[in-house]
Design a protein around this motif. Structure first.
Motif, PDB file in Angstrom:
ATOM      1  N   PHE A   5       0.844  -1.198   0.000  1.00 56.64           N
ATOM      2  CA  PHE A   5       0.000   0.000   0.000  1.00 56.64           C
ATOM      3  C   PHE A   5       0.881   1.251   0.000  1.00 56.64           C
ATOM      4  O   PHE A   5       0.698   2.174  -0.795  1.00 56.64           O
ATOM      5  CB  PHE A   5      -0.917  -0.012   1.244  1.00 56.64           C
ATOM      6  CG  PHE A   5      -1.639   1.286   1.493  1.00 56.64           C
ATOM      7  CD1 PHE A   5      -2.853   1.540   0.884  1.00 56.64           C
ATOM      8  CD2 PHE A   5      -1.107   2.251   2.346  1.00 56.64           C
ATOM      9  CE1 PHE A   5      -3.535   2.751   1.117  1.00 56.64           C
ATOM     10  CE2 PHE A   5      -1.772   3.446   2.589  1.00 56.64           C
ATOM     11  CZ  PHE A   5      -2.983   3.690   1.972  1.00 56.64           C
ATOM     12  N   TRP A   6       1.893   1.256   0.902  1.00 58.27           N
ATOM     13  CA  TRP A   6       2.744   2.450   1.038  1.00 58.27           C
ATOM     14  C   TRP A   6       3.709   2.565  -0.148  1.00 58.27           C
ATOM     15  O   TRP A   6       3.945   3.678  -0.646  1.00 58.27           O
ATOM     16  CB  TRP A   6       3.511   2.401   2.364  1.00 58.27           C
ATOM     17  CG  TRP A   6       2.578   2.544   3.533  1.00 58.27           C
ATOM     18  CD1 TRP A   6       2.198   1.568   4.406  1.00 58.27           C
ATOM     19  CD2 TRP A   6       1.873   3.728   3.941  1.00 58.27           C
ATOM     20  NE1 TRP A   6       1.318   2.075   5.337  1.00 58.27           N
ATOM     21  CE2 TRP A   6       1.095   3.395   5.074  1.00 58.27           C
ATOM     22  CE3 TRP A   6       1.818   5.041   3.454  1.00 58.27           C
ATOM     23  CZ2 TRP A   6       0.287   4.323   5.730  1.00 58.27           C
ATOM     24  CZ3 TRP A   6       1.012   5.965   4.113  1.00 58.27           C
ATOM     25  CH2 TRP A   6       0.257   5.603   5.229  1.00 58.27           C
ATOM     26  N   HIS A   7       4.235   1.429  -0.606  1.00 56.43           N
ATOM     27  CA  HIS A   7       5.141   1.502  -1.772  1.00 56.43           C
ATOM     28  C   HIS A   7       4.408   2.109  -2.969  1.00 56.43           C
ATOM     29  O   HIS A   7       4.947   2.948  -3.686  1.00 56.43           O
ATOM     30  CB  HIS A   7       5.690   0.116  -2.113  1.00 56.43           C
ATOM     31  CG  HIS A   7       6.710  -0.380  -1.119  1.00 56.43           C
ATOM     32  ND1 HIS A   7       7.819   0.338  -0.766  1.00 56.43           N
ATOM     33  CD2 HIS A   7       6.777  -1.522  -0.395  1.00 56.43           C
ATOM     34  CE1 HIS A   7       8.531  -0.329   0.126  1.00 56.43           C
ATOM     35  NE2 HIS A   7       7.904  -1.464   0.372  1.00 56.43           N
ATOM     36  N   GLY A  16      -0.287  12.849  -0.001  1.00 59.43           N
ATOM     37  CA  GLY A  16      -1.025  13.986   0.572  1.00 59.43           C
ATOM     38  C   GLY A  16      -0.611  14.293   2.003  1.00 59.43           C
ATOM     39  O   GLY A  16      -0.808  15.419   2.477  1.00 59.43           O
ATOM     40  N   PHE A  17      -0.036  13.312   2.691  1.00 55.30           N
ATOM     41  CA  PHE A  17       0.406  13.519   4.078  1.00 55.30           C
ATOM     42  C   PHE A  17       1.662  14.393   4.137  1.00 55.30           C
ATOM     43  O   PHE A  17       2.008  14.916   5.185  1.00 55.30           O
ATOM     44  CB  PHE A  17       0.699  12.167   4.750  1.00 55.30           C
ATOM     45  CG  PHE A  17       1.600  11.277   3.951  1.00 55.30           C
ATOM     46  CD1 PHE A  17       2.975  11.475   3.940  1.00 55.30           C
ATOM     47  CD2 PHE A  17       1.082  10.232   3.184  1.00 55.30           C
ATOM     48  CE1 PHE A  17       3.815  10.663   3.188  1.00 55.30           C
ATOM     49  CE2 PHE A  17       1.926   9.415   2.429  1.00 55.30           C
ATOM     50  CZ  PHE A  17       3.294   9.641   2.436  1.00 55.30           C
ATOM     51  N   HIS A  18       2.382  14.516   3.024  1.00 51.26           N
ATOM     52  CA  HIS A  18       3.664  15.250   3.024  1.00 51.26           C
ATOM     53  C   HIS A  18       3.386  16.745   3.014  1.00 51.26           C
ATOM     54  O   HIS A  18       2.744  17.258   2.101  1.00 51.26           O
ATOM     55  CB  HIS A  18       4.487  14.846   1.793  1.00 51.26           C
ATOM     56  CG  HIS A  18       5.796  15.549   1.709  1.00 51.26           C
ATOM     57  ND1 HIS A  18       6.837  15.288   2.577  1.00 51.26           N
ATOM     58  CD2 HIS A  18       6.231  16.546   0.879  1.00 51.26           C
ATOM     59  CE1 HIS A  18       7.863  16.078   2.281  1.00 51.26           C
ATOM     60  NE2 HIS A  18       7.519  16.841   1.262  1.00 51.26           N
ATOM     61  N   LYS A  48       9.635  11.634   3.801  1.00 47.32           N
ATOM     62  CA  LYS A  48      10.721  12.589   3.477  1.00 47.32           C
ATOM     63  C   LYS A  48      10.346  13.946   4.071  1.00 47.32           C
ATOM     64  O   LYS A  48      10.583  14.997   3.487  1.00 47.32           O
ATOM     65  CB  LYS A  48      10.938  12.671   1.971  1.00 47.32           C
ATOM     66  CG  LYS A  48       9.702  13.105   1.181  1.00 47.32           C
ATOM     67  CD  LYS A  48      10.086  13.484  -0.255  1.00 47.32           C
ATOM     68  CE  LYS A  48       8.912  14.115  -0.988  1.00 47.32           C
ATOM     69  NZ  LYS A  48       9.300  14.699  -2.285  1.00 47.32           N
ATOM     70  N   THR A  49       9.756  13.887   5.250  1.00 46.54           N
ATOM     71  CA  THR A  49       9.189  15.098   5.839  1.00 46.54           C
ATOM     72  C   THR A  49      10.186  16.255   5.959  1.00 46.54           C
ATOM     73  O   THR A  49      11.365  16.046   6.312  1.00 46.54           O
ATOM     74  CB  THR A  49       8.578  14.795   7.230  1.00 46.54           C
ATOM     75  OG1 THR A  49       8.112  16.023   7.778  1.00 46.54           O
ATOM     76  CG2 THR A  49       9.572  14.166   8.189  1.00 46.54           C
ATOM     77  N   LEU A  50       9.695  17.454   5.694  1.00 47.16           N
ATOM     78  CA  LEU A  50      10.530  18.655   5.837  1.00 47.16           C
ATOM     79  C   LEU A  50      10.829  18.944   7.306  1.00 47.16           C
ATOM     80  O   LEU A  50      11.679  19.780   7.621  1.00 47.16           O
ATOM     81  CB  LEU A  50       9.839  19.857   5.181  1.00 47.16           C
ATOM     82  CG  LEU A  50       9.632  19.734   3.664  1.00 47.16           C
ATOM     83  CD1 LEU A  50       8.984  20.990   3.100  1.00 47.16           C
ATOM     84  CD2 LEU A  50      10.941  19.457   2.936  1.00 47.16           C
TER      85      LEU A  50
HETATM   86  C1  LIG Z   1       1.404   8.951   6.640  1.00 45.36           C
HETATM   87  S1  LIG Z   1       3.073   8.806   6.156  1.00 45.36           S
HETATM   88  C2  LIG Z   1       3.848   9.964   7.251  1.00 45.36           C
HETATM   89  C3  LIG Z   1       5.228  10.356   6.857  1.00 45.36           C
HETATM   90  C4  LIG Z   1       5.853  11.450   7.752  1.00 45.36           C
HETATM   91  N1  LIG Z   1       5.776  11.135   9.168  1.00 45.36           N
HETATM   92  C5  LIG Z   1       5.233  12.794   7.469  1.00 45.36           C
HETATM   93  O1  LIG Z   1       4.746  13.432   8.410  1.00 45.36           O
HETATM   94  O2  LIG Z   1       5.267  13.224   6.301  1.00 45.36           O
HETATM   95  C6  LIG Z   1       3.502   7.231   6.826  1.00 45.36           C
HETATM   96  C7  LIG Z   1       4.845   6.728   6.330  1.00 45.36           C
HETATM   97  O3  LIG Z   1       5.157   5.521   7.015  1.00 45.36           O
HETATM   98  C8  LIG Z   1       5.790   4.622   6.129  1.00 45.36           C
HETATM   99  N2  LIG Z   1       5.543   3.287   6.713  1.00 45.36           N
HETATM  100  C9  LIG Z   1       4.377   2.621   6.761  1.00 45.36           C
HETATM  101  N3  LIG Z   1       4.514   1.444   7.398  1.00 45.36           N
HETATM  102  C10 LIG Z   1       5.816   1.369   7.790  1.00 45.36           C
HETATM  103  C11 LIG Z   1       6.585   0.402   8.497  1.00 45.36           C
HETATM  104  N4  LIG Z   1       6.040  -0.747   8.927  1.00 45.36           N
HETATM  105  N5  LIG Z   1       7.890   0.663   8.739  1.00 45.36           N
HETATM  106  C12 LIG Z   1       8.462   1.813   8.295  1.00 45.36           C
HETATM  107  N6  LIG Z   1       7.777   2.779   7.614  1.00 45.36           N
HETATM  108  C13 LIG Z   1       6.472   2.551   7.352  1.00 45.36           C
HETATM  109  C14 LIG Z   1       5.130   4.889   4.779  1.00 45.36           C
HETATM  110  O4  LIG Z   1       5.916   4.507   3.685  1.00 45.36           O
HETATM  111  C15 LIG Z   1       4.906   6.410   4.852  1.00 45.36           C
HETATM  112  O5  LIG Z   1       5.973   7.107   4.260  1.00 45.36           O
END
Ligand SMILES: C[S@@+](CC[C@H](N)C(=O)[O-])C[C@H]1O[C@@H](n2cnc3c(N)ncnc32)[C@H](O)[C@@H]1O
Length: 215
Positions: A5-7, A16-18, A48-50
């Motif tokens: 899902f995340w890939h 959209g979360f970025h 890749k959060t700022l």
């Molecule tokens: C909603 S995003 C939030 C990213 C960041 N914290 C931000 O505020 O932009 C969740 C991130 O968690 C990563 N992720 C999801 N499951 C994970 C896991 N089991 N281990 C490491 N990263 C994971 C996803 O690829 C995604 O980039």
């Protein structure tokens, strides 16, 4: 949520979360953790959060865990840093001055591989996980960080109105995950401007989790 899902989200650039700038609640509340210069802040599920750029610019060090290597490649390019890349168990370790990002499943990250951390910043991480995984995640995060103080930002909204992620994580659930290890303080609960999808009212709940002081 499956890893696929995340890939797929990263491959399709559906991120959209970025956020387009450092998170305003991080900027406002990080001082409440009273971190010394050069403290090491761990960001689980960091994307890749700022926020990483902002923390480095504050003179702090950053560690992160992220599933998507694409996200981490973009992060280092945007930071204009060339990482050294090594394999650590199941994880790939991207390292440059003051920054270590572990690429892979956070559940494969150990306290040894992570190294000492002074604080955790969780934004869009706990809330990115479905309910059955959140308990395991919270226990794992506490264990690998030795219960480092934490700034935690959750979303709270009527879950029946939307399917996550992000999921709604109510105050009672945060307490259930963390109150045995931490003293919890709810710092503020601002409204999400416009709600989610322009129709579901939502709040952000900002928590400070401090180490429990012995009685
Ligand atoms: C909603 S995003 C939030 C990213 C960041 N914290 C931000 O505020 O932009 C969740 C991130 O968690 C990563 N992720 C999801 N499951 C994970 C896991 N089991 N281990 C490491 N990263 C994971 C996803 O690829 C995604 O980039």
């Amino acid at each position: 949520m499956e890893a696929s899902f995340w890939h797929q989200r990263w491959e399709r650039n559906e991120i959209g979360f970025h956020e387009a700038s450092a998170n305003a609640l991080l900027v406002k509340h990080l001082p409440s953790l009273s971190l010394a210069p050069q403290s090491r802040v761990f960001i689980p599920l960091c994307g890749k959060t700022l926020d990483i750029h902002w923390l480095l610019n504050q003179g702090l060090r950053v560690a992160g865990a992220e599933l998507s290597e694409l996200a981490v490649t973009q992060l280092f390019a945007e930071l204009k840093l060339t990482p050294e890349i090594t394999q650590r168990g199941q994880l790939r370790h991207y390292h440059a001055k003051h920054i270590d990002i572990f690429v892979g499943d956070i559940f494969d990250l150990t306290a040894d591989i992570l190294g000492p951390v002074d604080a955790i910043y969780d934004r869009a991480a706990l809330v990115a996980l479905p309910a059955p995984l959140r308990e395991k995640y919270a226990a794992h995060l506490t264990a690998i960080s030795h219960a480092a103080p934490q700034l935690l930002i959750c979303y709270v909204y009527e879950q029946s109105q939307l399917s996550g992620p992000p999921f709604s994580v109510e105050d009672a659930e945060v307490k259930q995950h963390y109150q045995s290890q931490y003293t919890l303080e709810l710092l503020e609960c601002p409204e999400v401007s416009g709600g989610f999808k322009g129709r579901v009212p939502a709040q952000e709940h900002v928590w400070r989790l401090s180490r429990q002081t012995p009685i």
